[in-house]
Design a protein around this motif. Structure first.
Motif, PDB file in Angstrom:
ATOM      1  N   ILE A 226       0.756  -1.366  -0.025  1.00 15.50           N
ATOM      2  CA  ILE A 226      -0.201   0.366  -0.129  1.00 15.50           C
ATOM      3  C   ILE A 226       0.585   1.221   0.667  1.00 15.50           C
ATOM      4  O   ILE A 226       0.625   2.014  -0.696  1.00 15.50           O
ATOM      5  N   ASP A 227       1.823   0.880   0.962  1.00 15.53           N
ATOM      6  CA  ASP A 227       2.948   2.384   1.004  1.00 15.53           C
ATOM      7  C   ASP A 227       3.210   2.846  -0.693  1.00 15.53           C
ATOM      8  O   ASP A 227       3.933   4.253  -1.058  1.00 15.53           O
ATOM      9  N   ASP A 228       4.338   1.803  -1.387  1.00 14.01           N
ATOM     10  CA  ASP A 228       4.382   1.859  -2.447  1.00 14.01           C
ATOM     11  C   ASP A 228       3.098   2.675  -3.722  1.00 14.01           C
ATOM     12  O   ASP A 228       3.868   2.940  -4.482  1.00 14.01           O
ATOM     13  N   TRP A 229       1.981   2.025  -3.796  1.00 13.70           N
ATOM     14  CA  TRP A 229       1.118   2.192  -4.605  1.00 13.70           C
ATOM     15  C   TRP A 229       0.938   3.742  -4.429  1.00 13.70           C
ATOM     16  O   TRP A 229       0.813   4.599  -4.953  1.00 13.70           O
ATOM     17  N   TYR A 230       0.634   4.356  -2.611  1.00 11.93           N
ATOM     18  CA  TYR A 230       0.148   5.720  -2.208  1.00 11.93           C
ATOM     19  C   TYR A 230       2.051   6.481  -2.747  1.00 11.93           C
ATOM     20  O   TYR A 230       1.832   8.235  -3.465  1.00 11.93           O
ATOM     21  N   LYS A 231       2.824   6.683  -2.671  1.00  9.60           N
ATOM     22  CA  LYS A 231       4.001   6.732  -3.586  1.00  9.60           C
ATOM     23  C   LYS A 231       3.658   7.034  -5.085  1.00  9.60           C
ATOM     24  O   LYS A 231       4.401   7.931  -5.890  1.00  9.60           O
ATOM     25  N   MET A 232       3.219   6.265  -5.945  1.00 11.44           N
ATOM     26  CA  MET A 232       3.234   6.520  -7.368  1.00 11.44           C
ATOM     27  C   MET A 232       2.497   7.400  -7.210  1.00 11.44           C
ATOM     28  O   MET A 232       2.772   8.443  -8.388  1.00 11.44           O
ATOM     29  N   ALA A 233       1.230   6.939  -7.059  1.00 13.63           N
ATOM     30  CA  ALA A 233       0.105   7.747  -7.613  1.00 13.63           C
ATOM     31  C   ALA A 233       0.200   9.066  -6.568  1.00 13.63           C
ATOM     32  O   ALA A 233      -0.057   9.906  -7.693  1.00 13.63           O
ATOM     33  N   ARG A 234       0.924  10.010  -5.811  1.00  7.50           N
ATOM     34  CA  ARG A 234       1.013  11.142  -5.496  1.00  7.50           C
ATOM     35  C   ARG A 234       2.430  11.273  -6.554  1.00  7.50           C
ATOM     36  O   ARG A 234       2.082  12.717  -6.729  1.00  7.50           O
ATOM     37  N   GLU A 235       3.141  11.032  -7.419  1.00  7.79           N
ATOM     38  CA  GLU A 235       4.477  11.192  -7.736  1.00  7.79           C
ATOM     39  C   GLU A 235       3.185  11.211  -9.178  1.00  7.79           C
ATOM     40  O   GLU A 235       3.684  12.137  -9.714  1.00  7.79           O
ATOM     41  N   MET A 236       2.694  10.722  -9.539  1.00  3.90           N
ATOM     42  CA  MET A 236       1.110  11.074 -10.957  1.00  3.90           C
ATOM     43  C   MET A 236       0.966  12.325 -10.425  1.00  3.90           C
ATOM     44  O   MET A 236       0.407  13.423 -11.588  1.00  3.90           O
ATOM     45  N   GLN A 237       0.340  12.467  -9.489  1.00  6.97           N
ATOM     46  CA  GLN A 237      -0.189  13.571  -9.459  1.00  6.97           C
ATOM     47  C   GLN A 237      -0.016  15.250  -9.221  1.00  6.97           C
ATOM     48  O   GLN A 237      -0.248  16.267 -10.018  1.00  6.97           O
ATOM     49  N   ILE A 238       1.157  14.805  -8.579  1.00  5.03           N
ATOM     50  CA  ILE A 238       1.962  16.032  -8.802  1.00  5.03           C
ATOM     51  C   ILE A 238       2.278  16.277 -10.282  1.00  5.03           C
ATOM     52  O   ILE A 238       2.399  17.088 -10.772  1.00  5.03           O
ATOM     53  N   LYS A 239       3.046  15.649 -11.276  1.00  3.74           N
ATOM     54  CA  LYS A 239       2.985  15.332 -12.531  1.00  3.74           C
ATOM     55  C   LYS A 239       2.093  16.236 -13.537  1.00  3.74           C
ATOM     56  O   LYS A 239       1.752  16.699 -14.483  1.00  3.74           O
ATOM     57  N   LEU A 240       0.745  15.871 -13.368  1.00  2.00           N
ATOM     58  CA  LEU A 240      -0.847  15.962 -13.920  1.00  2.00           C
ATOM     59  C   LEU A 240      -0.651  16.916 -13.719  1.00  2.00           C
ATOM     60  O   LEU A 240      -0.486  18.420 -13.778  1.00  2.00           O
ATOM     61  N   PHE A 241      -0.491  17.961 -11.712  1.00  4.35           N
ATOM     62  CA  PHE A 241      -0.706  19.702 -11.890  1.00  4.35           C
ATOM     63  C   PHE A 241       0.644  19.916 -12.372  1.00  4.35           C
ATOM     64  O   PHE A 241       0.085  20.862 -13.233  1.00  4.35           O
ATOM     65  N   GLN A 242       1.493  19.560 -12.970  1.00  2.96           N
ATOM     66  CA  GLN A 242       2.765  20.161 -13.200  1.00  2.96           C
ATOM     67  C   GLN A 242       2.679  20.720 -15.293  1.00  2.96           C
ATOM     68  O   GLN A 242       2.835  21.410 -15.295  1.00  2.96           O
ATOM     69  N   ASP A 243       1.668  19.627 -15.352  1.00  2.00           N
ATOM     70  CA  ASP A 243       2.011  18.987 -16.966  1.00  2.00           C
ATOM     71  C   ASP A 243       0.326  19.952 -16.856  1.00  2.00           C
ATOM     72  O   ASP A 243       0.605  20.290 -18.544  1.00  2.00           O
ATOM     73  N   SER A 244      -0.530  20.257 -16.093  1.00  6.13           N
ATOM     74  CA  SER A 244      -1.980  20.511 -16.565  1.00  6.13           C
ATOM     75  C   SER A 244      -1.593  22.094 -16.796  1.00  6.13           C
ATOM     76  O   SER A 244      -2.944  22.868 -17.420  1.00  6.13           O
ATOM     77  N   PHE A 245      -0.852  23.250 -15.576  1.00  8.00           N
ATOM     78  CA  PHE A 245      -1.139  24.305 -15.274  1.00  8.00           C
ATOM     79  C   PHE A 245       0.211  24.968 -16.414  1.00  8.00           C
ATOM     80  O   PHE A 245       1.218  24.961 -16.566  1.00  8.00           O
ATOM     81  N   ASN A 246      -0.072  26.595 -16.608  1.00  9.56           N
ATOM     82  CA  ASN A 246       0.345  27.488 -17.269  1.00  9.56           C
ATOM     83  C   ASN A 246       1.717  28.146 -16.223  1.00  9.56           C
ATOM     84  O   ASN A 246       1.776  27.444 -15.419  1.00  9.56           O
ATOM     85  N   GLU A 247       2.717  27.706 -17.279  1.00 11.68           N
ATOM     86  CA  GLU A 247       3.883  27.729 -16.479  1.00 11.68           C
ATOM     87  C   GLU A 247       4.247  28.886 -15.778  1.00 11.68           C
ATOM     88  O   GLU A 247       5.262  28.911 -14.486  1.00 11.68           O
ATOM     89  N   LYS A 248       3.255  30.278 -16.335  1.00 15.49           N
ATOM     90  CA  LYS A 248       3.588  31.813 -15.408  1.00 15.49           C
ATOM     91  C   LYS A 248       3.247  31.344 -13.996  1.00 15.49           C
ATOM     92  O   LYS A 248       3.301  32.345 -13.040  1.00 15.49           O
ATOM     93  N   PHE A 249       1.489  30.878 -14.007  1.00 16.45           N
ATOM     94  CA  PHE A 249       1.001  29.685 -12.796  1.00 16.45           C
ATOM     95  C   PHE A 249       1.912  29.826 -11.716  1.00 16.45           C
ATOM     96  O   PHE A 249       1.246  29.607 -10.759  1.00 16.45           O
ATOM     97  N   LEU A 250       1.801  29.268 -12.392  1.00 19.76           N
ATOM     98  CA  LEU A 250       2.819  27.570 -10.855  1.00 19.76           C
ATOM     99  C   LEU A 250       4.649  29.003 -10.696  1.00 19.76           C
ATOM    100  O   LEU A 250       4.448  28.843  -9.769  1.00 19.76           O
ATOM    101  N   GLU A 251       4.648  29.383 -11.806  1.00 16.90           N
ATOM    102  CA  GLU A 251       5.639  29.951 -11.487  1.00 16.90           C
ATOM    103  C   GLU A 251       5.501  31.420  -9.738  1.00 16.90           C
ATOM    104  O   GLU A 251       5.765  31.143  -8.724  1.00 16.90           O
ATOM    105  N   SER A 252       4.033  31.497  -9.874  1.00 10.11           N
ATOM    106  CA  SER A 252       3.591  32.516  -9.096  1.00 10.11           C
ATOM    107  C   SER A 252       2.910  31.594  -7.713  1.00 10.11           C
ATOM    108  O   SER A 252       2.353  32.328  -6.841  1.00 10.11           O
ATOM    109  N   LEU A 253       3.273  30.481  -7.404  1.00  9.56           N
ATOM    110  CA  LEU A 253       2.509  29.678  -6.588  1.00  9.56           C
ATOM    111  C   LEU A 253       4.077  28.824  -5.230  1.00  9.56           C
ATOM    112  O   LEU A 253       3.620  28.709  -4.989  1.00  9.56           O
ATOM    113  N   LYS A 254       5.439  29.693  -6.308  1.00 10.00           N
ATOM    114  CA  LYS A 254       6.554  28.910  -5.503  1.00 10.00           C
ATOM    115  C   LYS A 254       6.805  29.753  -4.292  1.00 10.00           C
ATOM    116  O   LYS A 254       6.251  31.404  -4.287  1.00 10.00           O
TER     117      LYS A 254
END
Length: 254
Positions: A226-254
């Motif tokens: 279960i731990d490994d599944w959540y680690k993998m799912a979290r990595e996918m979630q982060i990549k989806l977030f990064q790929d879905s949003f405009n780069e300038k908007f993402l910079e404003s979140l840092k």
């Protein structure tokens, strides 16, 4: 996610497992769990059981079998209602929730949320022993963006999210959407299931406009912990977030 984006508009994280059998309904164990965690989650509410959602070919099929779910969903929450446990005969879910009026409150981080969730699951695993058999795991992230702080009109949404909205042009006038309701299903073989991505607009209690961006990853991989599944799912979630949003908007979140 917030390791990279300290101002990420995260509003809810949900972790959960659906069990193959309704074992929490046997021998009153669900009440033992409620009693064991009542000091941490003293507020108890009741709701209708959660459906099982499974993908068959191109269709998400909701299934409700009260022999498996039991008659009631038990919701246990903290006094500030930012943390919630959800239990029914075949499901164990854990939520961290930040309300719109709590925008200044920081996300405690994946490690802290998962630690509380793992404590709950471990307690139940020890109670059930070999009867604890997972059908699938889930991880949901929801972000709520107050879009009027970034753009003047939804026609400019591509400055936030990488989508193009339909419009109607007639006699020199362009008519653009004032609401968005989109849902996508993505088969994800590596996660042993699929993802559901929703992009919707809503109005808060304070009459402010928000864009809700939510992804639920659901699946199970044979022989994966279960731990490994959540680690993998979290990595996918982060990549989806990064790929879905405009780069300038993402910079404003840092």
């Amino acid at each position: 996610m917030t390791d990279t984006y300290s101002k990420a508009p995260l509003s809810e994280v949900i972790m959960g497992v659906t069990l193959k059998q309704p074992v929490l309904g046997k021998g009153g164990i669900i009440y033992e769990i409620i009693n064991a965690f009542k000091n941490d989650y003293p507020i108890i509410r009741y709701g209708n059981p959660l459906e099982d959602l499974e993908m068959a070919d191109y269709v998400i099929e909701p299934k409700i079998d009260y022999n498996h779910t039991g008659p009631v969903l038990y919701r246990l929450s903290t006094v500030d209602t930012n943390w919630m446990v959800q239990l029914q005969f075949n499901k164990i879910f854990f939520n961290w929730v930040k309300k719109d009026e709590e925008r200044g409150k920081n996300y405690p981080g994946f490690t802290n949320v998962y630690g509380k969730y793992a404590q709950l699951v471990s307690f139940i695993q020890n109670k059930l022993n070999s009867a604890f058999s997972v059908k699938f795991c889930e991880l949901t992230y929801q972000d709520r963006i107050f879009w009027q702080e970034h753009i003047d009109d939804l026609s400019e949404i591509d400055k936030i999210i990488k989508i193009i909205l339909p419009s109607i042009k007639h006699e020199g006038v362009t008519y653009s959407p004032n609401n968005i309701f989109r849902k996508y299903t993505l088969p994800v073989k590596k996660a042993g299931g699929y993802a559901i991505v929703s992009i919707n607009t809503a109005t808060t209690k304070e009459n402010k406009q928000v864009i809700s961006f939510q992804c639920t990853m659901r699946g199970a991989v044979k022989d994966m912990l279960i731990d490994d599944w959540y680690k993998m799912a979290r990595e996918m979630q982060i990549k989806l977030f990064q790929d879905s949003f405009n780069e300038k908007f993402l910079e404003s979140l840092k």
